[in-house]
Design an enzyme around this catalytic site. Structure first.
Site, short mmCIF file in Angstrom:
data_model
loop_
_atom_site.label_atom_id
_atom_site.label_comp_id
_atom_site.label_asym_id
_atom_site.label_seq_id
_atom_site.Cartn_x
_atom_site.Cartn_y
_atom_site.Cartn_z
N SER A 98 -0.26 -61.13 28.59
CA SER A 98 -0.99 -62.32 29.05
C SER A 98 -0.72 -63.50 28.14
O SER A 98 -0.38 -63.33 26.98
CB SER A 98 -2.49 -62.06 29.03
N1 SAH Z 1 -2.70 -55.90 26.63
C1 SAH Z 1 -1.30 -55.83 26.92
C2 SAH Z 1 -0.98 -56.38 28.29
C3 SAH Z 1 -0.57 -55.28 29.15
S1 SAH Z 1 -0.32 -55.64 30.84
C4 SAH Z 1 -0.45 -56.46 25.84
O1 SAH Z 1 -0.99 -57.05 24.91
O2 SAH Z 1 0.77 -56.35 25.94
C5 SAH Z 1 -1.38 -54.44 31.56
C6 SAH Z 1 -1.03 -53.02 31.30
O3 SAH Z 1 -2.00 -52.23 31.97
C7 SAH Z 1 0.31 -52.57 31.84
O4 SAH Z 1 1.10 -52.11 30.81
C8 SAH Z 1 -0.04 -51.46 32.84
O5 SAH Z 1 0.89 -50.39 32.85
C9 SAH Z 1 -1.38 -51.01 32.30
N2 SAH Z 1 -2.23 -50.28 33.24
C10 SAH Z 1 -2.44 -50.49 34.56
N3 SAH Z 1 -3.29 -49.58 35.06
C11 SAH Z 1 -3.66 -48.76 34.01
C12 SAH Z 1 -4.50 -47.61 33.88
N4 SAH Z 1 -5.16 -47.09 34.91
N5 SAH Z 1 -4.61 -47.04 32.66
C13 SAH Z 1 -3.94 -47.53 31.59
N6 SAH Z 1 -3.12 -48.60 31.66
C14 SAH Z 1 -2.97 -49.22 32.85
#
Ligand code: SAH
Length: 257
Positions: A98
């Protein structure tokens, strides 16, 4: 690994420099000229923090954390120059990190948990992050919480986050490969739960795993279509729910892949 990437050679925070000292071959120490790229990284990050403050982020704890974590170490080498711009960036496997403003806004909301009311310098207790991605937000959370559990469903990203965070040796950040839709009961109860992926609604498991006085901050589908940020507080009187601004996050999906 982050340290093999080009870009700003790193001027590390105290925790990280201790970790790096252990890994680096004993090389003669060169004097650091004031115009090294590491100074450039510090300066660019300081500007990012100023911009966040100008955009309305006012919690000093959050601004300090955003200033401390080297975002450029979490993105692909081709994107290093954009690491401090207010933009979301691809982190592989179709996922995105993000934009700094959204990360700061969500963490600022998390710091507004009832348990921290009236404690402007207080820290959150245990926090659960859903969606580790590249590990950046987990590193920021580590500055404002005593312990961070971060769960990711994609093995490739879980491993990437592990590699990104390894040099920092953060004993209080725990990365888990799993389905965050069911939370992570072993770390519960949490003072805060923050989701980086948006689902239909906030899963019941998150509410169960939240401590009284704790807060959930999550993007969820809004009635109008699209997504909105939702804040849920667990108080002794029950749940209090607030729907805030529209946001755009990758979807929350079930299962591990
Ligand atoms: N906080 C992260 C942003 C990640 S984007 C950073 O700093 O880089 C959101 C992430 O959520 C993705 O990697 C996706 O694979 C994960 N995601 C989606 N559904 C999920 C679930 N049910 N459990 C764990 N991760 C999930």
């Amino acid at each position: 690994m982050a340290t093999q990437r080009p870009g700003f050679p790193v001027r590390l925070t105290p925790t990280a420099s201790a970790a790096t000292r252990g890994r680096m071959p004993a090389a003669p120490v060169k004097p650091v000229a004031p115009s090294t790229p590491s100074m450039a990284s510090d300066a660019v990050r300081a500007r990012m923090v100023q911009k966040l403050a100008a955009q309305g982020i006012s919690d000093a704890r959050v601004l300090r954390a955003m200033g401390a974590v080297e975002r450029h170490r979490f993105v692909d080498s081709a994107l290093v120059n954009q690491a401090y711009e207010d933009t979301s960036l691809p982190i592989g496997l179709g996922q995105t990190i993000s934009k700094p403003n959204v990360v700061a806004r969500m963490i600022e909301l998390l710091m507004g948990a009832p348990a921290l009311a009236g404690k402007p310098e207080g820290k959150l207790g245990r926090v659960l992050e859903i969606g580790t991605g590249c590990g950046y937000q987990a590193a920021v959370l580590n500055h404002v919480a005593t312990e961070v559990y971060s769960i990711e469903r994609l093995r490739g990203l879980h491993e990437r986050a592990r590699a990104n965070l390894r040099p920092f040796r953060l004993a209080t950040v725990h990365l888990i490969l799993g389905d965050g839709m069911i939370g992570y009961a072993k770390g519960a109860p949490y003072a805060g739960i923050i989701a980086a992926a948006g689902g239909e609604a906030v899963p019941e498991a998150w509410i169960e795993q939240l401590a009284v006085g704790g807060r959930i901050v999550a993007p969820t589908h809004s009635a109008k279509g699209g997504q909105a940020l939702v804040v849920i507080d667990k108080t002794p009187r029950g749940l209090e729910r607030l729907v805030l601004e529209a946001v755009h996050f990758v979807p929350l999906k079930s299962g591990i892949a």
